[in-house]
Design an enzyme around this catalytic site. Structure first.
Site, PDB file in Angstrom:
ATOM      1  N   SER A  45      75.653  47.554   3.488  1.00 34.14           N
ATOM      2  CA  SER A  45      77.061  47.202   3.607  1.00 34.14           C
ATOM      3  C   SER A  45      77.133  45.783   4.149  1.00 34.14           C
ATOM      4  O   SER A  45      76.168  45.299   4.756  1.00 34.14           O
ATOM      5  CB  SER A  45      77.749  48.160   4.594  1.00 34.14           C
ATOM      6  OG  SER A  45      79.017  47.681   4.994  1.00 34.14           O
ATOM      7  N   TYR A  70      78.450  52.675  13.150  1.00 30.98           N
ATOM      8  CA  TYR A  70      78.173  52.466  11.724  1.00 30.98           C
ATOM      9  C   TYR A  70      77.413  51.168  11.508  1.00 30.98           C
ATOM     10  O   TYR A  70      76.394  51.137  10.808  1.00 30.98           O
ATOM     11  CB  TYR A  70      79.492  52.452  10.945  1.00 30.98           C
ATOM     12  CG  TYR A  70      79.327  52.174   9.474  1.00 30.98           C
ATOM     13  CD1 TYR A  70      78.828  53.151   8.617  1.00 30.98           C
ATOM     14  CD2 TYR A  70      79.671  50.937   8.935  1.00 30.98           C
ATOM     15  CE1 TYR A  70      78.665  52.896   7.258  1.00 30.98           C
ATOM     16  CE2 TYR A  70      79.518  50.679   7.589  1.00 30.98           C
ATOM     17  CZ  TYR A  70      79.029  51.655   6.758  1.00 30.98           C
ATOM     18  OH  TYR A  70      78.864  51.400   5.415  1.00 30.98           O
TER      19      TYR A  70
END
Length: 241
Positions: free
Chosen positions: A100, A113
């Protein structure tokens, strides 16, 4: 006689994973979704895609929830990679992992995260030269906002989260408003992201690092040129103020 190459893709129930499985099949690969079928007799590529978002901040959530986010988003990747490496070594295959932009730039209320995705990026960056000595190519894929079920799968109710945010309520409200706008107006489709991933899968020599959109590339470029951290902090501070 040449054989149809086989790719294992995790996290294929929806979103990028599903789109990649379809696009890879259309590109001539035998796509194995979620788990490897030993009847295929070989494994030419793995795409680590399984994962889930996690919203929170350290003062307001139990450490157990942070550990769970790490287990899913980091250790899950480690376990798949460890199991796949002997097969990829035998085939001279490719290991590709969807991380990501949050694996490069820390983002507000995404502490756990981003920590997990940072860990994945470091793990793969360290593994890449070692894997290359045994014929395995390693790459990381860095999407930005993608129009998929990813946000819904975070599993939190924004109103409930705001009510429990205490001194962080103002910052969280600003962050949620920005995120809704990003995913509504600036997100690429899962198919677009998948096409970029399959381009890398089928390339002669895929790069180690690939972004799936121009906006993701520009965002990550901010970090890679930011020696003192001021550019990133200046950008992300605006998300919560």
């Amino acid at each position: 006689m040449s054989r149809q190459p086989v790719v294992l893709i995790t996290g294929t129930s929806s979103g990028i994973g599903l789109a990649v499985a379809v696009a890879a099949a259309q590109a001539g690969w035998h796509s194995v979704a979620t788990m490897r079928d030993t009847d295929h007799g070989r494994l030419d590529a793995v795409i680590n895609n399984a994962g889930a978002g996690h919203l929170g901040t350290v003062e307001l959530e139990p450490v157990e929830e942070i550990r769970a986010a790490m287990e899913l988003n980091f250790f899950g990747v480690v376990q798949v990679t460890r199991a796949a490496m002997p097969h990829l070594r035998a085939s001279g295959g490719r290991l590709m992992t969807v991380t990501s932009v949050g694996g490069v730039i820390g983002q507000p209320f995404n502490e756990a995260y981003c920590a997990a995705k940072f860990a994945v990026e470091g793990f793969m960056e360290a593994l890449a030269p070692v894997a290359a000595t045994v014929g395995v190519s390693v790459s990381v894929i860095e999407p930005g906002a993608v129009a998929s079920d990813f946000v819904a799968n975070v599993g939190v109710d924004p109103q409930t989260m705001l009510e429990a945010a205490g001194p962080y309520a103002g910052a969280l409200s600003a962050y949620l408003a920005r995120t809704r706008s990003q995913f509504a107006n600036a997100a690429q489709s899962a198919d677009e992201a998948a096409n970029r991933i399959v381009e890398a899968l089928t390339a002669d020599k895929p790069a180690f690092r690939l972004q799936t959109s121009d906006s993701a590339q520009q965002f990550i470029g901010l970090k890679l040129a930011d020696l003192d951290g001021s550019a990133v902090q200046g950008a992300t501070s605006g998300w919560v103020g």
